[in-house]
Design a protein around this motif. Structure first.
Motif, mmCIF file in Angstrom:
data_model
loop_
_atom_site.group_PDB
_atom_site.id
_atom_site.type_symbol
_atom_site.label_atom_id
_atom_site.label_comp_id
_atom_site.label_asym_id
_atom_site.label_seq_id
_atom_site.Cartn_x
_atom_site.Cartn_y
_atom_site.Cartn_z
ATOM 1 N N GLY A 22 1.616 -6.076 -37.458
ATOM 2 C CA GLY A 22 1.124 -6.641 -38.712
ATOM 3 C C GLY A 22 2.220 -6.925 -39.719
ATOM 4 N N TYR A 23 3.411 -6.395 -39.465
ATOM 5 C CA TYR A 23 4.535 -6.613 -40.388
ATOM 6 C C TYR A 23 5.462 -7.731 -39.929
ATOM 7 N N HIS A 24 5.044 -8.485 -38.913
ATOM 8 C CA HIS A 24 5.736 -9.732 -38.597
ATOM 9 C C HIS A 24 5.747 -10.614 -39.849
ATOM 10 N N SER A 39 10.629 -3.846 -45.628
ATOM 11 C CA SER A 39 10.434 -3.227 -46.949
ATOM 12 C C SER A 39 8.959 -2.933 -47.204
ATOM 13 N N ALA A 40 8.061 -3.823 -46.764
ATOM 14 C CA ALA A 40 6.626 -3.580 -46.932
ATOM 15 C C ALA A 40 6.175 -2.407 -46.077
ATOM 16 N N PHE A 41 6.738 -2.301 -44.870
ATOM 17 C CA PHE A 41 6.405 -1.164 -44.019
ATOM 18 C C PHE A 41 6.890 0.140 -44.648
ATOM 19 N N LEU A 42 8.097 0.148 -45.153
ATOM 20 C CA LEU A 42 8.623 1.337 -45.816
ATOM 21 C C LEU A 42 7.727 1.748 -46.985
ATOM 22 N N GLN A 43 7.238 0.784 -47.733
ATOM 23 C CA GLN A 43 6.370 1.097 -48.870
ATOM 24 C C GLN A 43 5.086 1.766 -48.417
ATOM 25 N N LEU A 44 4.508 1.311 -47.296
ATOM 26 C CA LEU A 44 3.297 1.953 -46.779
ATOM 27 C C LEU A 44 3.582 3.406 -46.407
ATOM 28 N N VAL A 45 4.688 3.643 -45.719
ATOM 29 C CA VAL A 45 5.031 5.006 -45.319
ATOM 30 C C VAL A 45 5.203 5.892 -46.542
ATOM 31 N N LYS A 46 5.882 5.397 -47.562
ATOM 32 C CA LYS A 46 6.056 6.168 -48.797
ATOM 33 C C LYS A 46 4.706 6.449 -49.461
ATOM 34 N N THR A 47 3.835 5.458 -49.472
ATOM 35 C CA THR A 47 2.516 5.627 -50.085
ATOM 36 C C THR A 47 1.717 6.707 -49.372
ATOM 37 N N LEU A 48 1.781 6.702 -48.059
ATOM 38 C CA LEU A 48 1.028 7.688 -47.278
ATOM 39 C C LEU A 48 1.594 9.089 -47.421
ATOM 40 N N ARG A 49 2.816 9.203 -47.908
ATOM 41 C CA ARG A 49 3.427 10.511 -48.137
ATOM 42 C C ARG A 49 3.069 11.097 -49.504
ATOM 43 N N GLU A 50 2.410 10.312 -50.333
ATOM 44 C CA GLU A 50 2.012 10.821 -51.641
ATOM 45 C C GLU A 50 0.905 11.860 -51.481
ATOM 46 N N ALA A 66 -3.463 -1.271 -43.862
ATOM 47 C CA ALA A 66 -2.275 -1.845 -43.240
ATOM 48 C C ALA A 66 -2.644 -3.191 -42.629
ATOM 49 N N PRO A 67 -1.680 -4.076 -42.450
ATOM 50 C CA PRO A 67 -1.977 -5.373 -41.833
ATOM 51 C C PRO A 67 -2.086 -5.259 -40.314
ATOM 52 N N SER A 68 -2.848 -6.156 -39.726
ATOM 53 C CA SER A 68 -2.906 -6.294 -38.270
ATOM 54 C C SER A 68 -2.279 -7.639 -37.915
ATOM 55 N N PHE A 69 -2.362 -8.016 -36.650
ATOM 56 C CA PHE A 69 -1.794 -9.298 -36.214
ATOM 57 C C PHE A 69 -2.825 -10.046 -35.388
ATOM 58 N N ASP A 70 -3.076 -11.283 -35.752
ATOM 59 C CA ASP A 70 -4.011 -12.136 -35.022
ATOM 60 C C ASP A 70 -3.215 -12.948 -34.002
ATOM 61 N N HIS A 71 -3.328 -12.593 -32.728
ATOM 62 C CA HIS A 71 -2.537 -13.261 -31.705
ATOM 63 C C HIS A 71 -3.008 -14.688 -31.458
ATOM 64 N N ALA A 72 -4.256 -14.975 -31.778
ATOM 65 C CA ALA A 72 -4.733 -16.352 -31.639
ATOM 66 C C ALA A 72 -4.116 -17.243 -32.717
ATOM 67 N N MET A 73 -4.090 -16.736 -33.958
ATOM 68 C CA MET A 73 -3.500 -17.479 -35.065
ATOM 69 C C MET A 73 -1.986 -17.334 -35.123
ATOM 70 N N LYS A 74 -1.467 -16.291 -34.445
ATOM 71 C CA LYS A 74 -0.028 -15.996 -34.409
ATOM 72 C C LYS A 74 0.530 -15.657 -35.783
ATOM 73 N N ASP A 75 -0.279 -14.943 -36.568
ATOM 74 C CA ASP A 75 0.139 -14.537 -37.902
ATOM 75 C C ASP A 75 -0.512 -13.208 -38.286
ATOM 76 N N PRO A 76 0.085 -12.489 -39.246
ATOM 77 C CA PRO A 76 -0.502 -11.224 -39.693
ATOM 78 C C PRO A 76 -1.823 -11.439 -40.435
ATOM 79 N N VAL A 77 -2.636 -10.394 -40.424
ATOM 80 C CA VAL A 77 -3.880 -10.367 -41.194
ATOM 81 C C VAL A 77 -3.752 -9.205 -42.170
ATOM 82 N N HIS A 78 -3.659 -9.510 -43.437
ATOM 83 C CA HIS A 78 -3.382 -8.476 -44.432
ATOM 84 C C HIS A 78 -4.619 -7.611 -44.694
ATOM 85 N N GLY A 79 -4.364 -6.325 -44.952
ATOM 86 C CA GLY A 79 -5.430 -5.402 -45.332
ATOM 87 C C GLY A 79 -6.502 -5.225 -44.291
#
Length: 222
Positions: free
Chosen positions: A50-52, A80-91, A102-115
């Protein structure tokens, strides 16, 4: 049950399968031991896909042709967005803590899906899966430093190439075996060499093999 997890870890051949099955089994064990808390996941599985960077972001780079051809290299991820998620989860958890996504990845669309992937306040174990989680560089290194453990799935490069060619053909990324082989040689395996050569110290190394016996055992969990 813990012995079953250990046996599966030794037999599985892919990091995505390993990570998703371990998270699923942890939730199964929790639900068995605390039936009144069913459907409150204690483990979450978050793939790095999802962080592609999106295709639009790659096209905006100084050399878009190379950026698209090298998609999957470390610099084509939003570290950097991935690092921010990890930091957030450590709160620390608090009564007002909400679901994180967290984002996922749509392999049909070949792009991330946010949230798209929920991480609930009840979650106590987050299993991240991806190529660069143990990379000794930049934001990847910083994110790794605040994780509890790093597991590394080790695979022979020749075996990795065979799997990559088959995957590229199945996904429609390449039109034939020759094109799939070129992509594996000039992108995926180049990335793989960086991952191996610049790896941080890890707590567990799992050897990935072509052991078909794990499939029957995995089906017992479904």
């Amino acid at each position: 049950m813990e012995d079953q997890v250990n046996r599966l870890v030794s037999k599985t051949w892919g990091k995505t399968t390993l990570a998703s099955l371990v998270a699923s089994k942890l939730n199964d064990i929790h639900n068995e031991r605390a039936p009144g808390c069913a459907h409150t996941p204690v483990a979450a599985f978050v793939p790095l896909d999802g962080y592609h960077l999106s295709r639009a972001q790659l096209s905006a780079m100084p050399d878009p042709s190379t950026a698209h051809a090298r998609r999957g290299a470390a610099y084509t991820f939003d570290a950097s967005a991935f690092l921010q998620l990890v930091k957030t989860l450590r709160e620390p958890l608090a009564p007002e803590t909400k679901v994180h996504y967290a984002p996922s990845f749509d392999h049909a669309m070949k792009d991330p899906v946010h949230g798209d992937i929920p991480i609930h306040p009840t979650t106590r174990v987050v299993i991240f899966e991806g190529n660069y989680l143990s990379l000794n560089k930049g934001d990847w290194k910083e994110a790794a430093a605040i994780m509890n453990e790093l597991w590394f799935v080790e695979v022979d490069f020749a075996m990795a190439r065979r799997r990559l060619v088959a995957r590229h053909l199945k996904a429609g990324i390449a039109k034939d075996g020759s094109e799939a082989g070129r992509r594996a040689d000039h992108n995926d395996l180049v990335n793989g060499r960086e991952i191996v050569d610049d790896r941080l110290e890890v707590q567990e190394v799992v050897t990935s093999t072509e052991d078909v016996t794990w499939r029957a055992e995995a089906q017992m969990w479904e």
